[in-house]
Design an enzyme around this catalytic site. Structure first.
Site, mmCIF file in Angstrom:
data_model
loop_
_atom_site.group_PDB
_atom_site.id
_atom_site.type_symbol
_atom_site.label_atom_id
_atom_site.label_comp_id
_atom_site.label_asym_id
_atom_site.label_seq_id
_atom_site.Cartn_x
_atom_site.Cartn_y
_atom_site.Cartn_z
ATOM 1 N N PHE A 167 24.091 -24.019 1.791
ATOM 2 C CA PHE A 167 22.619 -23.918 1.798
ATOM 3 C C PHE A 167 21.961 -25.293 1.697
ATOM 4 C CE2 PHE A 167 23.602 -19.817 -0.736
ATOM 5 C CZ PHE A 167 23.938 -19.127 0.423
ATOM 6 N N GLU A 255 10.558 -31.497 -8.047
ATOM 7 C CA GLU A 255 11.042 -30.604 -6.994
ATOM 8 C C GLU A 255 10.325 -29.256 -7.068
ATOM 9 O OE1 GLU A 255 15.105 -28.260 -5.535
ATOM 10 O OE2 GLU A 255 15.268 -29.912 -6.965
#
Length: 390
Positions: A167, A255
């Site tokens: 991913f 993030e």
């Protein structure tokens, strides 16, 4: 008159949107509309961008905006990065993976890299020559970063790296990967280290398939394999081994705030395109907007999106002041991505059958929004982190 995503809520600009931040947003919007949007369908079908687009973004000043000029950036702040991220979502080219490159990968090198590392990598990231990725997730370790198995064994002046990741955003294009490894598996989290791998310079590195995702098709997402990959020990981020977990924890608030930025920006775009649609589309001889249900639904969504935008703006200001704590960042990631999903879903419903057609922007938003509740730490993990503060 077309409704602007940037103005759909009618809010005054917050203090962090200074004149130069507003100018960057406008410039980024014009660049994306001229250079990326006309080719976006091509990238969606190919399930990957091309390097030329990255180089053009670099030339336009859209890469590494918050990196100091001495390292090739624009000496901006997260406010400038937010302007670029919001422009990407407002234009509707959400698969362009520059946000991760700019406000996740580059900051690891800026904050933890040596002077030599910063001078070596950051200018090439700012130009688009190097495309960044961060490799955390493994087949057996997702939100639990302490469960990472990829090993980096010191062998003279090199590390010998073995393991696999999955991913990984920008995985097919990336040629600079910040890799989460275990340099001492016996120490648990304290045995975690971040090592930079220049994929063009090593042997034993392999890219797996470009993963077939529900949405964000144009954003290449991959499996990465490290089979006795050797990199210099000088590629370790930080002054010594074992600092990786702390470094990850220090950067995760930004993030998660980045996910909040793209969430609220897409919610604004969904509202804008839906308002335009219900003004034009007619049923029973009158515009859909004239029905009370439509008015009430859009009133609810505009109210909730306004709350979300005010919360996001407050988080940005706190982050710029150095005071965005991990719990609040987790709240922003969780709540704004949930709000994004709700707004997009309700807006699709107001499109009726046309909302289910891929030619309408809301259909793509519906697919693209779903992953926001998963990456960056699932929303269930966010709730656990928030609960610990009770």
């Amino acid at each position: 008159m077309v409704t602007s995503p940037a103005e759909v809520l009618g809010l005054p600009k917050p203090a962090w949107v200074t004149e130069d931040v507003a100018m960057l947003y406008d410039m980024a919007t014009k660049f994306l509309e001229a250079e990326i949007a006309p080719r976006y369908e091509e990238f969606e079908k190919a399930e990957i961008f091309d390097r030329e687009s990255w180089r053009k973004a670099g030339e336009a000043g859209l890469l590494c905006a918050s990196i100091p000029e001495e390292y090739g950036g624009s000496s901006g702040t997260f406010a400038h990065e937010s302007a670029i991220m919001e422009a990407v979502s407002h234009v509707g080219v959400d698969g362009f993976g520059i946000a991760l490159h700019n406000s996740i990968v580059a900051p690891y090198i800026l904050h933890y890299g040596s002077e030599e590392q910063k001078k070596k990598w950051l200018p090439r990231m700012a130009s688009g020559e190097l495309i960044g990725a961060i490799a955390m997730t493994e087949p057996g370790a997702g939100s639990d970063l302490q469960g990472v198995k990829t090993s980096a064994v010191r062998d003279g002046n090199q590390y010998r790296i073995n393991g696999s990741k999955t991913f990984i955003t920008n995985g097919q294009l990336a040629n600079l990967v910040v890799l989460v490894t275990k340099t001492d598996p016996s120490k648990g989290a304290k045995g975690t280290s971040l090592i930079v791998v220049e994929t063009d310079e090593v042997e034993g590195f392999e890219r797996g398939r470009n993963l077939d995702k529900i949405g964000l098709k144009s954003n290449d997402t991959s499996e990465l394999f490290f089979n006795d990959v050797r990199v210099p020990t000088a590629n370790l981020l930080g002054s010594e081994e074992g600092q990786g977990f702390v470094q990850l924890m220090q950067q995760l608030p930004q993030e998660r705030l980045q996910i909040g930025a793209t969430a609220i920006a897409m919610a604004e775009r969904a509202l804008a395109v839906t308002i335009d649609y219900v003004k034009e589309r007619k049923a029973f001889g009158k515009p859909i907007l004239d029905f009370q249900n439509t008015q009430f639904k859009l009133a609810e969504l505009k109210t909730e999106a306004t709350i979300g935008r005010v919360f996001y703006n407050d988080c940005v200001q706190r982050h710029l002041n150095g005071g965005l704590d991990p719990v609040t960042a987790s709240m922003a990631k969780y709540w704004l991505s949930e709000l994004q999903g709700k707004v997009v879903d309700e807006c699709l419903q107001l499109h009726g059958g046309y909302g289910y057609m891929n030619e309408y922007p809301i259909a793509r938003m519906y697919r693209d929004a779903r992953v926001q509740r998963i990456y960056g730490g699932t929303n269930e993990i966010m709730k656990l982190l928030i609960a610990r503060s009770l």
